[in-house]
Design a protein around this motif. Sequence first.
Motif, PDB file in Angstrom:
ATOM      1  N   SER A 142       0.845  -1.205   0.000  1.00 19.29           N
ATOM      2  CA  SER A 142       0.000   0.000   0.000  1.00 19.29           C
ATOM      3  C   SER A 142       0.874   1.245   0.000  1.00 19.29           C
ATOM      4  O   SER A 142       0.642   2.178  -0.776  1.00 19.29           O
ATOM      5  CB  SER A 142      -0.891   0.034   1.241  1.00 19.29           C
ATOM      6  OG  SER A 142      -1.772  -1.036   1.218  1.00 19.29           O
ATOM      7  N   GLN A 143       1.889   1.242   0.859  1.00 23.95           N
ATOM      8  CA  GLN A 143       2.771   2.405   0.964  1.00 23.95           C
ATOM      9  C   GLN A 143       3.483   2.683  -0.357  1.00 23.95           C
ATOM     10  O   GLN A 143       3.607   3.831  -0.781  1.00 23.95           O
ATOM     11  CB  GLN A 143       3.785   2.189   2.101  1.00 23.95           C
ATOM     12  CG  GLN A 143       4.531   3.446   2.511  1.00 23.95           C
ATOM     13  CD  GLN A 143       3.587   4.621   2.849  1.00 23.95           C
ATOM     14  OE1 GLN A 143       2.688   4.474   3.681  1.00 23.95           O
ATOM     15  NE2 GLN A 143       3.776   5.759   2.167  1.00 23.95           N
ATOM     16  N   LEU A 144       3.905   1.574  -1.024  1.00 25.09           N
ATOM     17  CA  LEU A 144       4.571   1.728  -2.325  1.00 25.09           C
ATOM     18  C   LEU A 144       3.645   2.378  -3.342  1.00 25.09           C
ATOM     19  O   LEU A 144       4.054   3.268  -4.093  1.00 25.09           O
ATOM     20  CB  LEU A 144       4.985   0.347  -2.851  1.00 25.09           C
ATOM     21  CG  LEU A 144       6.382  -0.126  -2.503  1.00 25.09           C
ATOM     22  CD1 LEU A 144       6.591  -1.558  -2.981  1.00 25.09           C
ATOM     23  CD2 LEU A 144       7.419   0.782  -3.173  1.00 25.09           C
ATOM     24  N   ILE A 145       2.388   1.944  -3.337  1.00 20.81           N
ATOM     25  CA  ILE A 145       1.401   2.496  -4.294  1.00 20.81           C
ATOM     26  C   ILE A 145       1.182   3.988  -4.013  1.00 20.81           C
ATOM     27  O   ILE A 145       1.189   4.810  -4.934  1.00 20.81           O
ATOM     28  CB  ILE A 145       0.057   1.719  -4.215  1.00 20.81           C
ATOM     29  CG1 ILE A 145       0.249   0.253  -4.616  1.00 20.81           C
ATOM     30  CG2 ILE A 145      -1.038   2.388  -5.071  1.00 20.81           C
ATOM     31  CD1 ILE A 145       0.689   0.006  -6.042  1.00 20.81           C
ATOM     32  N   TRP A 146       1.017   4.335  -2.717  1.00 22.76           N
ATOM     33  CA  TRP A 146       0.812   5.752  -2.383  1.00 22.76           C
ATOM     34  C   TRP A 146       2.026   6.582  -2.790  1.00 22.76           C
ATOM     35  O   TRP A 146       1.883   7.688  -3.315  1.00 22.76           O
ATOM     36  CB  TRP A 146       0.530   5.925  -0.883  1.00 22.76           C
ATOM     37  CG  TRP A 146      -0.822   5.397  -0.480  1.00 22.76           C
ATOM     38  CD1 TRP A 146      -1.091   4.475   0.473  1.00 22.76           C
ATOM     39  CD2 TRP A 146      -2.095   5.798  -1.020  1.00 22.76           C
ATOM     40  NE1 TRP A 146      -2.449   4.227   0.556  1.00 22.76           N
ATOM     41  CE2 TRP A 146      -3.082   5.030  -0.353  1.00 22.76           C
ATOM     42  CE3 TRP A 146      -2.490   6.685  -2.018  1.00 22.76           C
ATOM     43  CZ2 TRP A 146      -4.437   5.140  -0.633  1.00 22.76           C
ATOM     44  CZ3 TRP A 146      -3.843   6.801  -2.301  1.00 22.76           C
ATOM     45  CH2 TRP A 146      -4.796   6.040  -1.610  1.00 22.76           C
ATOM     46  N   ASN A 147       3.213   6.023  -2.589  1.00 24.23           N
ATOM     47  CA  ASN A 147       4.436   6.745  -2.978  1.00 24.23           C
ATOM     48  C   ASN A 147       4.476   6.996  -4.485  1.00 24.23           C
ATOM     49  O   ASN A 147       4.874   8.073  -4.940  1.00 24.23           O
ATOM     50  CB  ASN A 147       5.691   5.959  -2.569  1.00 24.23           C
ATOM     51  CG  ASN A 147       5.889   5.937  -1.057  1.00 24.23           C
ATOM     52  OD1 ASN A 147       5.234   6.708  -0.330  1.00 24.23           O
ATOM     53  ND2 ASN A 147       6.740   5.047  -0.564  1.00 24.23           N
ATOM     54  N   LEU A 148       4.041   5.976  -5.246  1.00 22.58           N
ATOM     55  CA  LEU A 148       4.059   6.105  -6.711  1.00 22.58           C
ATOM     56  C   LEU A 148       3.057   7.172  -7.164  1.00 22.58           C
ATOM     57  O   LEU A 148       3.356   7.983  -8.047  1.00 22.58           O
ATOM     58  CB  LEU A 148       3.721   4.753  -7.368  1.00 22.58           C
ATOM     59  CG  LEU A 148       4.807   3.675  -7.252  1.00 22.58           C
ATOM     60  CD1 LEU A 148       4.247   2.300  -7.605  1.00 22.58           C
ATOM     61  CD2 LEU A 148       5.987   4.007  -8.169  1.00 22.58           C
ATOM     62  N   LEU A 149       1.867   7.160  -6.556  1.00 21.77           N
ATOM     63  CA  LEU A 149       0.842   8.154  -6.918  1.00 21.77           C
ATOM     64  C   LEU A 149       1.307   9.565  -6.540  1.00 21.77           C
ATOM     65  O   LEU A 149       1.149  10.512  -7.319  1.00 21.77           O
ATOM     66  CB  LEU A 149      -0.490   7.822  -6.235  1.00 21.77           C
ATOM     67  CG  LEU A 149      -1.234   6.591  -6.779  1.00 21.77           C
ATOM     68  CD1 LEU A 149      -2.402   6.206  -5.875  1.00 21.77           C
ATOM     69  CD2 LEU A 149      -1.735   6.839  -8.204  1.00 21.77           C
ATOM     70  N   GLU A 150       1.892   9.652  -5.359  1.00 23.77           N
ATOM     71  CA  GLU A 150       2.418  10.924  -4.868  1.00 23.77           C
ATOM     72  C   GLU A 150       3.503  11.452  -5.801  1.00 23.77           C
ATOM     73  O   GLU A 150       3.502  12.637  -6.172  1.00 23.77           O
ATOM     74  CB  GLU A 150       3.037  10.649  -3.494  1.00 23.77           C
ATOM     75  CG  GLU A 150       2.678  11.649  -2.434  1.00 23.77           C
ATOM     76  CD  GLU A 150       3.391  11.284  -1.130  1.00 23.77           C
ATOM     77  OE1 GLU A 150       2.822  10.473  -0.388  1.00 23.77           O
ATOM     78  OE2 GLU A 150       4.499  11.784  -0.907  1.00 23.77           O
ATOM     79  N   GLY A 151       4.395  10.547  -6.199  1.00 20.30           N
ATOM     80  CA  GLY A 151       5.508  10.912  -7.090  1.00 20.30           C
ATOM     81  C   GLY A 151       4.996  11.419  -8.425  1.00 20.30           C
ATOM     82  O   GLY A 151       5.486  12.423  -8.953  1.00 20.30           O
ATOM     83  N   ALA A 152       3.998  10.711  -8.988  1.00 18.98           N
ATOM     84  CA  ALA A 152       3.437  11.124 -10.293  1.00 18.98           C
ATOM     85  C   ALA A 152       2.845  12.521 -10.180  1.00 18.98           C
ATOM     86  O   ALA A 152       3.008  13.354 -11.081  1.00 18.98           O
ATOM     87  CB  ALA A 152       2.375  10.128 -10.736  1.00 18.98           C
ATOM     88  N   ASN A 153       2.186  12.776  -9.050  1.00 16.63           N
ATOM     89  CA  ASN A 153       1.533  14.074  -8.858  1.00 16.63           C
ATOM     90  C   ASN A 153       2.554  15.187  -8.631  1.00 16.63           C
ATOM     91  O   ASN A 153       2.478  16.243  -9.258  1.00 16.63           O
ATOM     92  CB  ASN A 153       0.559  13.973  -7.676  1.00 16.63           C
ATOM     93  CG  ASN A 153      -0.128  15.283  -7.392  1.00 16.63           C
ATOM     94  OD1 ASN A 153       0.129  15.921  -6.378  1.00 16.63           O
ATOM     95  ND2 ASN A 153      -0.992  15.699  -8.304  1.00 16.63           N
ATOM     96  N   SER A 154       3.515  14.935  -7.743  1.00 14.92           N
ATOM     97  CA  SER A 154       4.439  16.014  -7.382  1.00 14.92           C
ATOM     98  C   SER A 154       5.531  16.221  -8.425  1.00 14.92           C
ATOM     99  O   SER A 154       5.936  17.345  -8.703  1.00 14.92           O
ATOM    100  CB  SER A 154       5.041  15.743  -6.002  1.00 14.92           C
ATOM    101  OG  SER A 154       5.697  14.505  -6.032  1.00 14.92           O
ATOM    102  N   GLN A 155       6.006  15.130  -9.039  1.00 17.69           N
ATOM    103  CA  GLN A 155       7.124  15.279  -9.981  1.00 17.69           C
ATOM    104  C   GLN A 155       6.666  15.526 -11.419  1.00 17.69           C
ATOM    105  O   GLN A 155       7.311  16.245 -12.170  1.00 17.69           O
ATOM    106  CB  GLN A 155       8.008  14.029  -9.935  1.00 17.69           C
ATOM    107  CG  GLN A 155       8.786  13.909  -8.628  1.00 17.69           C
ATOM    108  CD  GLN A 155       9.246  12.494  -8.358  1.00 17.69           C
ATOM    109  OE1 GLN A 155       9.468  11.724  -9.272  1.00 17.69           O
ATOM    110  NE2 GLN A 155       9.375  12.145  -7.084  1.00 17.69           N
ATOM    111  N   LEU A 156       5.554  14.909 -11.797  1.00 20.88           N
ATOM    112  CA  LEU A 156       5.114  15.029 -13.204  1.00 20.88           C
ATOM    113  C   LEU A 156       3.885  15.922 -13.366  1.00 20.88           C
ATOM    114  O   LEU A 156       3.387  16.090 -14.468  1.00 20.88           O
ATOM    115  CB  LEU A 156       4.802  13.627 -13.784  1.00 20.88           C
ATOM    116  CG  LEU A 156       5.933  12.607 -13.703  1.00 20.88           C
ATOM    117  CD1 LEU A 156       5.431  11.214 -14.026  1.00 20.88           C
ATOM    118  CD2 LEU A 156       7.050  12.997 -14.678  1.00 20.88           C
ATOM    119  N   ASN A 157       3.394  16.439 -12.225  1.00 20.56           N
ATOM    120  CA  ASN A 157       2.211  17.306 -12.232  1.00 20.56           C
ATOM    121  C   ASN A 157       0.970  16.596 -12.803  1.00 20.56           C
ATOM    122  O   ASN A 157       0.107  17.208 -13.427  1.00 20.56           O
ATOM    123  CB  ASN A 157       2.500  18.598 -13.004  1.00 20.56           C
ATOM    124  CG  ASN A 157       1.548  19.698 -12.580  1.00 20.56           C
ATOM    125  OD1 ASN A 157       1.173  19.758 -11.396  1.00 20.56           O
ATOM    126  ND2 ASN A 157       1.135  20.535 -13.507  1.00 20.56           N
TER     127      ASN A 157
END
Lengths: 270, 223
Positions: B176-191
Amino acid sequence: MKSVRNHLSLVIALLSIIFSMQVYLIAERSIEAYRVNLAQNYSVIAVSKKRLEQNEILSINNIISDAKELSPDSVIEKLGSDMKSSNFELLKLTLPKFYKLSLTHYPTPDEVKNLRRDLLKNSSITKVEDFSHTHDKTYKLLLLFKNVVGLFAIVVFVVTVLLITKELKIWQYKHNERMSIMGLFGAALWLRSAILFRLAIVDALIATLLAFGIFTYLASSPLILEQFANIGINIVIFDQVDDLLLILGVAMSISILLASLIVLGHKEEA
Amino acid sequence: MDKVIIAKDLSLSYSSSETIINKADFSVNSGSFVFITGASGSGKSTLLKSLFGALKPKQGSLVVGGVELKGVSRSKLNFLRRHIGIVFQDYKLVKEWTIDKNIMLPLLINGYVKNVASNQVDKLLKHVRLNHQSGKFPLELSGGEQQRAAMARALAHNPVLILADEPTGNLDEYSSQLIWNLLEGANSQLNTTVIVVTHNIPKTLNVDYKHFHIEYGSIHEVC
């Protein structure tokens, strides 16, 4: 292994259909060969008071393909050798003329009746021997064969429809999920269906090649050839060009129809 | 700021008798992170389905990425979907394909050349920590690994919008944590705009988010 399993179900279904179809064709060809055989051996004898021209006989009924006058010599010879040669010639002139009529095809009982009636309408023809008793028996046997083959064709058709329906359900189950997932990511219809059509075409080719191998082997098998020789029928069991094209056409049509039905029946996941 | 989703007077239903979402008005800015919550059967997943055009609006207007989804044509819908990444609770991976091929799917649909797509897949597998599982089929992986593969597929084509339907619903804490990190990364790094339907908003999230709650067919923003 997974890939082989993917292909196997449709290949087996197609192979069964092709196999049944080819067996039906062989049965049809055997009956046709038997029919031609019968037609060649069957003839009608007409007795005429005077000599008739070949054209005159042929115009009596379209079914007559040839008319040969039978020589009276053998009959006269049996009467005795002590007869004077001048009497022989006189007897030859006074004897009625016998004609052996060959027919274009093996006639039905009705065609035999019509031929007999038409021949007797000619005032010169006094008697017609059509061997109707023997003809009826043989014709009924031929009809029985034809009906058995017809019944076989119906059974093959029903089994084919059942096989295709079953295969359609399996394919729908197998491919619907993938097509839906591809649709979720915006794949156009042709792209979603491409795998299905590719699989259908490859399976049709595999089934055709297998059928080609099986029938080429059977057509040259001494055991099969001996069976046909025993019943006096000489037919083409498998034509490597015409029959190959036919089975390829049937296999392709069925698989493409199957793939098209799946594509048309595909529902988007809601 | 650009609006990636605009819903006006939006009503959604599966049948004519029952309305799931009733006359909702909301909008989502480009690059935002949005949670949609609500009780089971409240219409969270229904709303998400409508966002990728799997359910057409019964009434009102729903514009996603500039495309009006009411009465949208198939070709326009396909065009829109090529710019969206979707993650489901049940992964929706093609079982007869390897995870590599599953991840490659949106790239090929978007016209990437196969070897370019293949390189991208390798990067994504590393990104979701599945490079050691390359070449395997989905059923050979654990639930968490399958969801990571589904995440990689959703991220593969750099979508403008990611829609996730309870992406961690069946997963253990680590996955779960990995998935949240990936979603967070897509949002913060790729807008990338991320919309997640969930029962529970994670407490460890490091991004600002918007929260919509659905109750009795109405959508309201929780401040």
